[in-house]
Every structure is written in C-alpha cells, then in structure tokens.
Design a protein around this motif. Structure first.
Motif, PDB file in Angstrom:
ATOM      1  N   SER A 202       0.849  -1.193   0.000  1.00 29.29           N
ATOM      2  CA  SER A 202       0.000   0.000   0.000  1.00 29.29           C
ATOM      3  C   SER A 202       0.885   1.244   0.000  1.00 29.29           C
ATOM      4  CB  SER A 202      -0.877  -0.056   1.247  1.00 29.29           C
ATOM      5  OG  SER A 202      -1.930   0.857   1.172  1.00 29.29           O
ATOM      6  N   GLU A 287      -8.132  -3.119  -7.032  1.00 27.26           N
ATOM      7  CA  GLU A 287      -8.762  -2.991  -5.701  1.00 27.26           C
ATOM      8  C   GLU A 287      -8.241  -1.767  -4.967  1.00 27.26           C
ATOM      9  OE1 GLU A 287      -7.134  -6.423  -3.851  1.00 27.26           O
ATOM     10  OE2 GLU A 287      -8.605  -7.791  -4.694  1.00 27.26           O
ATOM     11  N   ARG A 326      -2.444   6.630  11.975  1.00 26.25           N
ATOM     12  CA  ARG A 326      -1.407   6.487  10.942  1.00 26.25           C
ATOM     13  C   ARG A 326      -0.049   7.089  11.347  1.00 26.25           C
ATOM     14  NH1 ARG A 326      -1.197   7.890   6.360  1.00 26.25           N
ATOM     15  NH2 ARG A 326      -0.504   5.905   5.519  1.00 26.25           N
TER      16      ARG A 326
HETATM   17  N1  LLP Z   1      -6.353  -5.323  -1.695  1.00 29.31           N
HETATM   18  C1  LLP Z   1      -5.803  -5.993  -0.654  1.00 29.31           C
HETATM   19  C2  LLP Z   1      -5.729  -7.456  -0.710  1.00 29.31           C
HETATM   20  C3  LLP Z   1      -5.288  -5.288   0.440  1.00 29.31           C
HETATM   21  O1  LLP Z   1      -4.741  -5.949   1.455  1.00 29.31           O
HETATM   22  C4  LLP Z   1      -5.366  -3.863   0.469  1.00 29.31           C
HETATM   23  C5  LLP Z   1      -4.842  -3.101   1.599  1.00 29.31           C
HETATM   24  C6  LLP Z   1      -5.988  -3.220  -0.627  1.00 29.31           C
HETATM   25  C7  LLP Z   1      -6.452  -3.979  -1.691  1.00 29.31           C
HETATM   26  C8  LLP Z   1      -6.129  -1.723  -0.701  1.00 29.31           C
HETATM   27  O2  LLP Z   1      -4.897  -1.086  -0.714  1.00 29.31           O
HETATM   28  P1  LLP Z   1      -4.804   0.514  -0.965  1.00 29.31           P
HETATM   29  O3  LLP Z   1      -5.254   0.798  -2.383  1.00 29.31           O
HETATM   30  O4  LLP Z   1      -5.673   1.169   0.024  1.00 29.31           O
HETATM   31  O5  LLP Z   1      -3.366   0.828  -0.762  1.00 29.31           O
HETATM   32  N2  LLP Z   1      -3.601   0.916   7.291  1.00 29.31           N
HETATM   33  C9  LLP Z   1      -2.567   1.167   6.305  1.00 29.31           C
HETATM   34  C10 LLP Z   1      -2.864   0.548   4.971  1.00 29.31           C
HETATM   35  C11 LLP Z   1      -3.106  -0.949   5.038  1.00 29.31           C
HETATM   36  C12 LLP Z   1      -3.431  -1.564   3.700  1.00 29.31           C
HETATM   37  C13 LLP Z   1      -3.848  -2.978   3.842  1.00 29.31           C
HETATM   38  N3  LLP Z   1      -4.268  -3.614   2.628  1.00 29.31           N
HETATM   39  C14 LLP Z   1      -2.330   2.679   6.205  1.00 29.31           C
HETATM   40  O6  LLP Z   1      -3.000   3.445   6.898  1.00 29.31           O
HETATM   41  O7  LLP Z   1      -1.435   3.124   5.476  1.00 29.31           O
END
Ligand code: LLP
Length: 422
Positions: A202, A287, A326
C-alpha cells in the motif's frame, strides 16, 4: 478536482467553511467531500477503459455506509476481507457478482456466508485454504470460484508494515510454487479456477514495482495456458499511492520541499501496467482503497492548549491516536493547516493528542502556522484508514463523520455517546 481547498483565508470542503462545521458539530470531526469521491471513482473507471475491467473498492480504507452507497451506486465492485465487510458491502448495494474476498485467515463460517451470497471469487492465500474452501463448497453443494493470490517477491518500496509482496510476509502463495498449486487446484472438483490475484503493498509511490508485478502475472498466465489452465481474470490488487505533502496551498503556509513528493496519478499507474496485462486477454480488476478516498477526507481538531518546554513547543489538540493512528503506527505524514488563516507567522512545533502515550502525535518538529488554544486545525488526506482504525482507547468517544455535497451537509455517523462506552 480539489474539493478541499482555501478560498481566500478560509478552508472549505466544497462550498462549506470547515470552521462552521467545527462549531456546529464539535471536534474531532471527520469531513468528506461527496463530489471528490465520485469524481475520483469515475477517473479510475475511465482510466481502465475496457468495460470488462473493473474498480473493486477496498472497503478496509473507509467503510462508512453512506460512502459505500455512493460507490455502489456508481457501479463499483467490492474487495472485502471478512464476513463483516461482505455484510456491509451487500447492505450498501454492491453486487456479489463483482465482489472478491481476500485475506490470509478466512474462517469456515465466513467462507460459507460468502458462498451463499454467490460472490464472484475468493482470493486464495495458501494450499490449506484451498482445502478449506473446497470442503465448505462440497458441504454446501456448490462450486467456489477462486483466484490464487501469488506473492511475487517484489519490493513495493513502501513502509515495511504495509509491504505485502515479499516472501518474508505472510501474504499469498510463493511464486516458485504457483504452477504446482494451480495444477493441484485444477484437480479439486468443487473449485472453479478463474484467475490470479496479487497485492504487493500500500502507498506505493513508484510505477516500477507495479510494472514488475504486471510482467510477472503476464508470464504466469502464459505458462499456465501451456499447461492447459486458461484464466480469464486478473485481480491486480490496490496499493496506488497518494500525495500526502502539500495537499492544500496558501501563500501563508510553508510548502514542504520534499523531492519524493510527486506521486504518479492513477492514470499514470494504470497507463504503465494495463498495456502489459491486456496482452493476456483477461479482464483486469483493481482494488484501490486509499487512492479512491484519502484525498476526500479531513480530520478537524481543536487546539486545547499550547505548551512550551525549554527547547520544544507542543500544540495539544483534541484528536488523538485513537481517532487517527497512521502517524503513530507508520510514522505517516499528514499535512496540518489552520481552518482560518489569521497570520503569516509560523513556528516549529509538535502536534500531539491527549492520549497517555508518547506515540500519540500527528507531527513532530513541524513548521506550523502560529496557533493558539481554541483554534481549529485540519489534518489533511485522512479519508482513508482514518475513522476505520479509530478506537475507544483511553475512554475516548469515536468522532462524528460528515458528508458535504456542494453547500449541503449530512451527518453520516453521529458522534459516539458516553453510554456507548460501556
Ligand atoms: N487489496 C488488498 C488485498 C489489500 O490488502 C489492500 C490493503 C488493498 C487492496 C487496498 O490497498 P490501498 O489501495 O488502500 O493501498 N492501514 C494502512 C494501509 C493498510 C493496507 C492494507 N491492505 C495505512 O494506513 O497506510
């Protein structure tokens, strides 16, 4: 497409001064721009082009029912990681036909619930999970559509806590075993093998790790075809980074001089990988969570007091790490600006919350517009992984959430009440 910006000396969300919302609804307060969310979704969707491709919103970024409804109405798919998220997605109107279920630890009851809802596919993380899904599908007298999540051992070059595509992490099936596990999965009669899934991390701010992943997937799909396994679906995951620095501009606010501050746009990320993935002829689903919603939100907080030590100045605000974790968890940067500009003077401060932990901070040694007790500040770019990660730690109430549409304001989650703490 900047819906949260200064007009003269006042910070607005769409047409509404944020200071008015702070007065009316109290602080801490999450505020979101409806039009920013919708436009960002459409922007992603247009960048995908082909109608077989699809944006599946990762609910974990922000699962407020009213925000989910906006995205479901736009035709987005859903990426869920628990029965609870699936429940929320269905309740908001997402179609199960465009819902995928990821996550390293799916319980049998969760698998059964998802099967009964007839979701598009499970993103399978291990051989043992293949067995579990196959067993549950047999028991339910149905077939489960599955994609295998492959861990390509590619470094996302993000914070280690949100890096998921390296072999040292718990995620996915290791690339060296992929062909073997696909061959095995193809022998299980209660499974229908539809695709391949990756998600390497991410807040990824460079295109190179994505390009390497796209090349890996394309190679794998080709090799599988040679063995008689024909996939029709690629789930490329999320992880597209957003720009946290200099989220808003005003001549009174010092801009960060950060050489790494320019993050590619979603169109640039997709422009780099789609041509590679499309050579497979597969439908490409993505996603995104953060990149759909982060920019659309701010956390409003009020300064409780300003405290000076011999060599440090603390701005103590009424939001804490329980509202936005965060900075504490990932040392994440969020721009912090006043809701009303009343001075061009700035000073170096730590912005900290009221929680009894030294990690309860929003900024350290940061140049901030000079501020006094009673002033309100906006912690920017907090639409994603903000409220969803909030807690009642230290007996603090969860904040309210507000959705702004032009000059209209709607409470989309009331502030928690004392009685709800029990
Ligand atoms: N798909 C899967 C399988 C995931 O595990 C995640 C995020 C996403 C999609 C979406 O990712 P994005 O587009 O949002 O980067 N709490 C952390 C971020 C954790 C992300 C976990 N997985 C933060 O505040 O930076």
């Amino acid at each position: 497409m900047k819906y949260i910006a200064y007009k003269e000396n006042t910070l607005l969300c769409e047409d509404v001064p944020l200071s008015e919302l702070a007065e009316e609804y109290g602080t801490p307060l999450y505020v979101y721009s409806k039009n920013q969310i919708i436009e960002q979704y459409r922007y992603f969707n247009n960048a995908l082009g082909d109608p077989r491709h699809r944006v599946c919103y990762a609910l974990k970024a922000n699962a407020n029912h009213h925000i989910l409804k906006l995205l479901a109405n736009e035709g987005a798919g859903a990426d869920v990681v628990s029965a609870g998220e699936l429940f929320l997605a269905l309740k908001a109107g997402f179609s199960p036909a465009v819902t995928v279920f990821a996550g390293v630890g799916k319980r049998e009851d969760e698998i059964e619930y998802a099967l009964k809802q007839n979701i598009f596919s499970f993103n399978v993380e291990s051989v043992s999970e293949l067995h579990t899904i196959s067993r549950v599908a047999l028991r339910c007298g149905t077939k489960a559509r599955i994609s295998l999540r492959i861990n390509p051992d590619i470094d996302a070059q993000s914070h280690p806590y949100i890096t998921t595509g390296l072999l040292s992490t718990k995620f996915g099936i290791e690339a060296s075993k992929a062909l073997e596990v696909y061959a095995y999965a193809a022998t299980l009669s209660s499974l229908e093998l539809v695709g391949v899934h990756t998600h390497i991390g991410s807040q990824i701010t460079r295109v190179e790790p994505f390009i390497a992943t796209a090349n890996y997937i394309t190679g794998l799909v080709g090799k599988l075809r040679e063995t008689g396994i024909h996939l029709s679906h690629i789930d490329f995951g999320g992880g597209f980074g957003v720009q946290y620095v200099n989220a808003v501009e005003h001549e009174a606010i010092k801009q960060e001089e950060n050489p790494n501050s320019t993050v590619p746009t979603p169109a640039e990320f997709l422009g780099a990988v789609l041509p590679i993935l499309q050579t497979t002829g597969c439908a490409v689903w993505i996603e995104p969570g953060r990149s759909l919603i982060a920019d659309a939100g701010v956390l409003i907080t009020r300064v409780i007091s300003v405290k000076e030590n011999t060599n440090k100045k603390f701005v103590i605000v009424d939001a804490g790490m329980n509202d936005l974790i965060r900075p504490s968890l990932y040392q994440a940067y969020h721009q912090i600006v006043p809701l009303s500009i009343s001075t061009y003077e700035s000073e170096k401060v730590d912005v900290v919350g009221p929680i009894c932990e030294n990690t309860d901070f929003f900024a350290r040694e940061r140049m901030l517009s000079k501020t006094n007790a009673g002033d309100c500040l906006a912690i920017m770019t907090t639409g994603a992984y903000g409220f969803v990660l909030s807690s009642n730690y230290n007996g603090r109430l969860r904040p309210a959430e507000i959705l702004v549409n032009g000059d209209r304001v709607r409470i989309i989650r009331p502030r928690q009440l004392m009685g709800e703490l029990e």
